[in-house]
Every structure is written in structure tokens, then in C-alpha cells.
Scaffold this motif. Structure first.
Motif, PDB file in Angstrom:
ATOM      1  N   VAL A  37       0.870  -1.180   0.000  1.00 18.69           N
ATOM      2  CA  VAL A  37       0.000   0.000   0.000  1.00 18.69           C
ATOM      3  C   VAL A  37       0.907   1.231   0.000  1.00 18.69           C
ATOM      4  N   SER A  38       0.895   1.980  -1.105  1.00 17.27           N
ATOM      5  CA  SER A  38       1.858   3.080  -1.259  1.00 17.27           C
ATOM      6  C   SER A  38       1.273   4.447  -0.905  1.00 17.27           C
ATOM      7  N   GLY A  39       0.635   4.523   0.280  1.00 11.66           N
ATOM      8  CA  GLY A  39       0.323   5.814   0.860  1.00 11.66           C
ATOM      9  C   GLY A  39      -1.034   6.411   0.589  1.00 11.66           C
ATOM     10  N   ASP A  40      -1.285   7.540   1.267  1.00 13.54           N
ATOM     11  CA  ASP A  40      -2.549   8.276   1.258  1.00 13.54           C
ATOM     12  C   ASP A  40      -3.705   7.394   1.714  1.00 13.54           C
ATOM     13  N   PHE A  41      -3.642   7.013   2.989  1.00 15.61           N
ATOM     14  CA  PHE A  41      -4.718   6.257   3.606  1.00 15.61           C
ATOM     15  C   PHE A  41      -5.915   7.157   3.898  1.00 15.61           C
ATOM     16  N   THR A  42      -5.659   8.441   4.087  1.00 20.23           N
ATOM     17  CA  THR A  42      -6.715   9.375   4.485  1.00 20.23           C
ATOM     18  C   THR A  42      -6.795  10.547   3.508  1.00 20.23           C
ATOM     19  N   GLN A  43      -7.883  11.318   3.659  1.00 21.69           N
ATOM     20  CA  GLN A  43      -8.046  12.527   2.862  1.00 21.69           C
ATOM     21  C   GLN A  43      -7.487  13.752   3.574  1.00 21.69           C
ATOM     22  N   ARG A  44      -7.718  13.844   4.901  1.00 23.99           N
ATOM     23  CA  ARG A  44      -7.274  15.015   5.650  1.00 23.99           C
ATOM     24  C   ARG A  44      -6.562  14.650   6.955  1.00 23.99           C
ATOM     25  N   ALA A  45      -6.071  13.419   7.053  1.00 27.21           N
ATOM     26  CA  ALA A  45      -5.290  12.977   8.219  1.00 27.21           C
ATOM     27  C   ALA A  45      -6.044  13.171   9.530  1.00 27.21           C
ATOM     28  N   ARG A  46      -7.373  13.013   9.502  1.00 33.29           N
ATOM     29  CA  ARG A  46      -8.171  13.082  10.724  1.00 33.29           C
ATOM     30  C   ARG A  46      -8.055  11.757  11.488  1.00 33.29           C
ATOM     31  N   PHE A  50      -8.055   7.752  10.010  1.00 35.67           N
ATOM     32  CA  PHE A  50      -7.022   6.739  10.259  1.00 35.67           C
ATOM     33  C   PHE A  50      -7.617   5.496  10.920  1.00 35.67           C
ATOM     34  N   ARG A  51      -8.567   5.686  11.836  1.00 34.63           N
ATOM     35  CA  ARG A  51      -9.181   4.530  12.496  1.00 34.63           C
ATOM     36  C   ARG A  51      -9.935   3.675  11.481  1.00 34.63           C
ATOM     37  N   GLN A  52     -10.660   4.326  10.585  1.00 35.66           N
ATOM     38  CA  GLN A  52     -11.370   3.571   9.558  1.00 35.66           C
ATOM     39  C   GLN A  52     -10.393   2.849   8.631  1.00 35.66           C
ATOM     40  N   ALA A  53      -9.305   3.522   8.272  1.00 35.96           N
ATOM     41  CA  ALA A  53      -8.296   2.895   7.410  1.00 35.96           C
ATOM     42  C   ALA A  53      -7.658   1.700   8.099  1.00 35.96           C
ATOM     43  N   ALA A  54      -7.383   1.828   9.406  1.00 39.35           N
ATOM     44  CA  ALA A  54      -6.771   0.731  10.156  1.00 39.35           C
ATOM     45  C   ALA A  54      -7.704  -0.476  10.210  1.00 39.35           C
ATOM     46  N   ASP A  55      -8.988  -0.240  10.438  1.00 37.26           N
ATOM     47  CA  ASP A  55      -9.956  -1.338  10.453  1.00 37.26           C
ATOM     48  C   ASP A  55     -10.036  -2.010   9.081  1.00 37.26           C
ATOM     49  N   GLN A  90      -0.044   5.972  15.383  1.00 37.08           N
ATOM     50  CA  GLN A  90      -0.967   5.446  16.389  1.00 37.08           C
ATOM     51  C   GLN A  90      -1.920   4.411  15.808  1.00 37.08           C
ATOM     52  N   ASN A  91      -2.311   4.585  14.560  1.00 35.92           N
ATOM     53  CA  ASN A  91      -3.369   3.760  13.998  1.00 35.92           C
ATOM     54  C   ASN A  91      -2.914   2.778  12.917  1.00 35.92           C
ATOM     55  N   ILE A  92      -1.953   3.172  12.098  1.00 36.90           N
ATOM     56  CA  ILE A  92      -1.581   2.355  10.942  1.00 36.90           C
ATOM     57  C   ILE A  92      -0.323   1.543  11.213  1.00 36.90           C
ATOM     58  N   SER A  93       0.793   2.228  11.504  1.00 35.71           N
ATOM     59  CA  SER A  93       2.055   1.516  11.723  1.00 35.71           C
ATOM     60  C   SER A  93       3.083   2.432  12.376  1.00 35.71           C
ATOM     61  N   GLN A  94       3.822   1.885  13.307  1.00 43.22           N
ATOM     62  CA  GLN A  94       4.940   2.614  13.912  1.00 43.22           C
ATOM     63  C   GLN A  94       6.121   2.701  12.946  1.00 43.22           C
ATOM     64  N   GLU A  95       6.210   1.764  12.018  1.00 42.62           N
ATOM     65  CA  GLU A  95       7.340   1.681  11.092  1.00 42.62           C
ATOM     66  C   GLU A  95       7.048   2.529   9.857  1.00 42.62           C
ATOM     67  N   LEU A  96       7.889   3.535   9.614  1.00 46.77           N
ATOM     68  CA  LEU A  96       7.698   4.409   8.457  1.00 46.77           C
ATOM     69  C   LEU A  96       8.505   3.950   7.245  1.00 46.77           C
ATOM     70  N   ASP A  97       9.544   3.165   7.478  1.00 46.85           N
ATOM     71  CA  ASP A  97      10.396   2.661   6.399  1.00 46.85           C
ATOM     72  C   ASP A  97      10.470   1.138   6.523  1.00 46.85           C
ATOM     73  N   PRO A  98       9.411   0.435   6.142  1.00 44.66           N
ATOM     74  CA  PRO A  98       9.312  -1.013   6.391  1.00 44.66           C
ATOM     75  C   PRO A  98      10.159  -1.853   5.442  1.00 44.66           C
ATOM     76  N   LEU A  99      10.279  -3.124   5.780  1.00 46.33           N
ATOM     77  CA  LEU A  99      11.080  -4.072   5.003  1.00 46.33           C
ATOM     78  C   LEU A  99      10.362  -5.412   4.954  1.00 46.33           C
TER      79      LEU A  99
END
Length: 277
Positions: A37-46, A50-55, A90-99
Motif C-alpha cells: 500500500v503506497s500511501g494516502d490512507f486518508t483525505q485530511r489525516a483526521r 485513520f481509524r477507519q483505514a486501520a480497520d 498510532q493507527n496504521i504503523s509505527q514503522e515508516l520505512d518497512p522491510l
């Protein structure tokens, strides 16, 4: 052989619910080796976005490799400067540069979302050093893939599209690391090509593969779509799976064969509704 499902630009807050449900069904039916998943989970970073994206991510196949996008950085100035990816962490991932690595492929994710620009992105020197280290560690031949939100080349129909800043400099490093593929999103347009078509100083043949928006109503003259990428020795197949108002179906397939050190492209095969070009 490995299969990567490459989705991007979900944009919770501007989500097409029917398409999102269809994507869940399609991905579980195909069962990818890896979901990118290459980014932009949200429209306005509310936070609620993020909670909906995480679910939603919990309903998709695993393993997953995900990176944030520029829309995942808050618009509010204070939060943008001092806590740009707090809600993402808090909602998606603590890792910003995953492997991710298995017996056949090495996939490295890099966060290109920045707090000092609302749209553009780039890779820091520290991140680039980490990419170099990760890409050169394997002792066995692997297909090497780099994932960012911002693309390395613009779409053919928008040659001035927003691409990653400093691309020529990054490409010199990636060439030495033997990178094969670059996956990105951001522009909501599905296209793929050799980086050398745009970057004349590039010396290594590297495929740049961009995904359209998988589930957002913010389309750019194309239907919702995602990439189904098949990797095997000396062969990459990029299938664009497009929403047809009731389900996702393969609409275009492009095959690249490694001939020497060059990716040679076969003519794209149109299978379903034609995409805008």
C-alpha cells in the motif's frame, strides 16, 4: 514466482464504499504473496479517518508492506510541523520505512511524506543510506523492489506531474544497489515504464510502476484500479485491475523481459474497458 498486489491512495474521508468492498473480495480471491500500500490512507489525516483505514487494513490479506503519503500529514500547522505522522503511527504503523524479504524478493519501503510541503516528497540522506544498506545486504539474487508514495517518473498524459524531488540523485544510488522495480502512487493514474524514458542520465534499466487510486472518489479521468504484479526470473508482468461498477477485472497487462541488463516491454494487452491515456 511472487505476486504483489499494489494498491494506493485509499483516501478514507473520500471513500467509495462499494469499490472498497469489491477490493476486499478481489484481493482475498487472488491471494497475493505480498500486499503493498503506497500511501494516502486518508483525505485530511483526521483521527477518525485513520481509524477507519486501520480497520479496513485488517480485512485485507497479509503480509502487508505499507508507507504513508502526503495526505497522511495533518493540514493543521502545529501538528504538521511537530507531529506530522502521529496519527499514522498510532493507527496504521509505527514503522515508516518497512522491510519485507523472502526467498525470491526484497521489498523496501521509504516514507517520502514531508511536513514542510503539502504535496511534494523526497528521501532524506539517512533514509537513502538505510536503503543502500538494506539493498546490498542479501548474498543471494533477489528481485529488489523500492516502495515510495511519490513516483519517480510522471504519467505520459501529464509530463509535468509531481514526481519525487531529487530523483536523478537517488537513481544513481539505486542503480548501484541493483534495484529492479519502483512502486508508487500519488497521482491517481496507472502507468509503468523504464525510468530511462524520463531520466536521461539514468544508466540502469529500472521499472517504475504507478498505481491509480484503489478506492477514492478523487479519480483523475480513470476508474478505480490497482496493480497485480507477477515477478519471476527475468520477467515482470503488470496487470491493471479496474473497477467495472460491480467488480474488479483485469483491463490491461504489460510484460517486461530482462534481456541482458535491460527491461524490454511487450505491447500492452487490453482485456477490459480501456483506460484513459
Amino acid at each position: 514466482m511472487r505476486m504483489i498486489a499494489h494498491i494506493s491512495d485509499l483516501h478514507f474521508g473520500r471513500l467509495d464504499r462499494a469499490v472498497a468492498e469489491g477490493l476486499v473480495d478481489d484481493l482475498h480471491a487472488l491471494r497475493p504473496s505480498l500486499l503493498v500500500v503506497s500511501g494516502d490512507f486518508t483525505q485530511r489525516a483526521r483521527p477518525w479517518q485513520f481509524r477507519q483505514a486501520a480497520d479496513y487494513l485488517k480485512r485485507l490479506p497479509s503480509p502487508q508492506l505499507i508507507v504513508p503519503g502526503n495526505h497522511d500529514v495533518p493540514v493543521h500547522v502545529i501538528r504538521r510541523i511537530f507531529h506530522p505522522l502521529k496519527f499514522y503511527r498510532q493507527n496504521i504503523s509505527q514503522e515508516l520505512d518497512p522491510l519485507f524479504q523472502d526467498e525470491e524478493m526484497l521489498v523496501v519501503g521509504v516514507n517520502t511524506a514531508r511536513s514542510f510541503t503539502q504535496k511534494s516528497g523526497w528521501i532524506s540522506e539517512a533514509q537513502m543510506a538505510q536503503v543502500r544498506r538494506r539493498m546490498t545486504e542479501p548474498t543471494t539474487p533477489l528481485m529488489k523492489v523500492l516502495v515510495t508514495h511519490h513516483p519517480f517518473i510522471p504519467p505520459p498524459r501529464h509530463p509535468r506531474g509531481d514526481v519525487i524531488r531529487g530523483a536523478p540523485r537517488y537513481l544513481r544510488i539505486l542503480e548501484n544497489c541493483g534495484v529492479d522495480l519502483l512502486l508508487a502512487g500519488h497521482l491517481h493514474l496507472a502507468y509503468n515504464d523504464d525510468v530511462r524514458t524520463h531520466h536521461k542520465t539514468a544508466t540502469r534499466s529500472i521499472l517504475s510502476i504507478q498505481a491509480g487510486t484503489a478506492t477514492s472518489t478523487r479519480r483523475r479521468g480513470e476508474p478505480n484500479a490497482y496493480n497485480w504484479i507477477t515477478l519471476s526470473a527475468g520477467l515482470v508482468t503488470v496487470g491493471v485491475r479496474t473497477w467495472n461498477d460491480s467488480a474488479f477485472e483485469e483491463s490491461r497487462v504489460t510484460r517486461y523481459r530482462r534481456v541482458g541488463h535491460v527491461w524490454e516491454r511487450d505491447e500492452p494487452i487490453m482485456l477490459g474497458p480501456a483506460q484513459a491515456v
